[in-house]
Design a protein around this motif. Structure first.
Motif, PDB file in Angstrom:
ATOM      1  N   THR A 212       0.830  -1.203   0.000  1.00  0.00           N
ATOM      2  CA  THR A 212       0.000   0.000   0.000  1.00  0.00           C
ATOM      3  C   THR A 212       0.865   1.253   0.000  1.00  0.00           C
ATOM      4  O   THR A 212       0.616   2.199  -0.767  1.00  0.00           O
ATOM      5  CB  THR A 212      -0.952  -0.012   1.216  1.00  0.00           C
ATOM      6  N   GLN A 213       1.890   1.276   0.848  1.00  0.00           N
ATOM      7  CA  GLN A 213       2.777   2.432   0.913  1.00  0.00           C
ATOM      8  C   GLN A 213       3.522   2.629  -0.406  1.00  0.00           C
ATOM      9  O   GLN A 213       3.640   3.753  -0.902  1.00  0.00           O
ATOM     10  CB  GLN A 213       3.780   2.273   2.055  1.00  0.00           C
ATOM     11  N   LEU A 214       4.014   1.543  -0.981  1.00  0.00           N
ATOM     12  CA  LEU A 214       4.739   1.641  -2.251  1.00  0.00           C
ATOM     13  C   LEU A 214       3.815   2.088  -3.384  1.00  0.00           C
ATOM     14  O   LEU A 214       4.231   2.849  -4.265  1.00  0.00           O
ATOM     15  CB  LEU A 214       5.407   0.313  -2.584  1.00  0.00           C
ATOM     16  N   THR A 215       2.581   1.637  -3.356  1.00  0.00           N
ATOM     17  CA  THR A 215       1.613   2.058  -4.377  1.00  0.00           C
ATOM     18  C   THR A 215       1.357   3.550  -4.272  1.00  0.00           C
ATOM     19  O   THR A 215       1.309   4.258  -5.287  1.00  0.00           O
ATOM     20  CB  THR A 215       0.294   1.274  -4.221  1.00  0.00           C
ATOM     21  N   ARG A 216       1.214   4.050  -3.047  1.00  0.00           N
ATOM     22  CA  ARG A 216       1.019   5.496  -2.854  1.00  0.00           C
ATOM     23  C   ARG A 216       2.220   6.287  -3.355  1.00  0.00           C
ATOM     24  O   ARG A 216       2.080   7.324  -3.998  1.00  0.00           O
ATOM     25  CB  ARG A 216       0.750   5.801  -1.387  1.00  0.00           C
TER      26      ARG A 216
END
Length: 87
Positions: free
Chosen positions: A72-76
């Protein structure tokens, strides 16, 4: 994620074997795991195996949660970089 799915499948299978063994309440039952040679195990061993499987399942769930958070963090971050590049 396929590694986690495989661990979950193996844990589920172990829990089902344990449940069948405990339900029979025999003094000794045979437990077969593909990675462990055939051995005779009593109800106490089955309970210990179940507890170990539940602990492993909890550990894998925690690991999956951490991985999902990282994704999720990497996608953001990727989305933010994409917007920066469009500007």
């Amino acid at each position: 994620m396929s590694v986690i799915a495989e661990f979950e499948r193996r844990i589920t299978a172990a829990l089902e074997r344990i449940e069948r063994g405990i339900d029979r309440a025999a003094p000794a039952v045979l437990v077969q795991d593909p990675d462990i040679p055939l051995t005779a195990a009593g109800p106490d061993a089955l309970v210990a195996e179940r507890d170990a499987a539940l602990a492993e399942a909890a550990r894998l769930r925690e690991q999956a949660d951490r991985l999902q958070t990282a994704v999720t963090q990497l996608t953001r971050q990727l989305d933010a970089h994409g917007l920066d590049m469009q500007r």
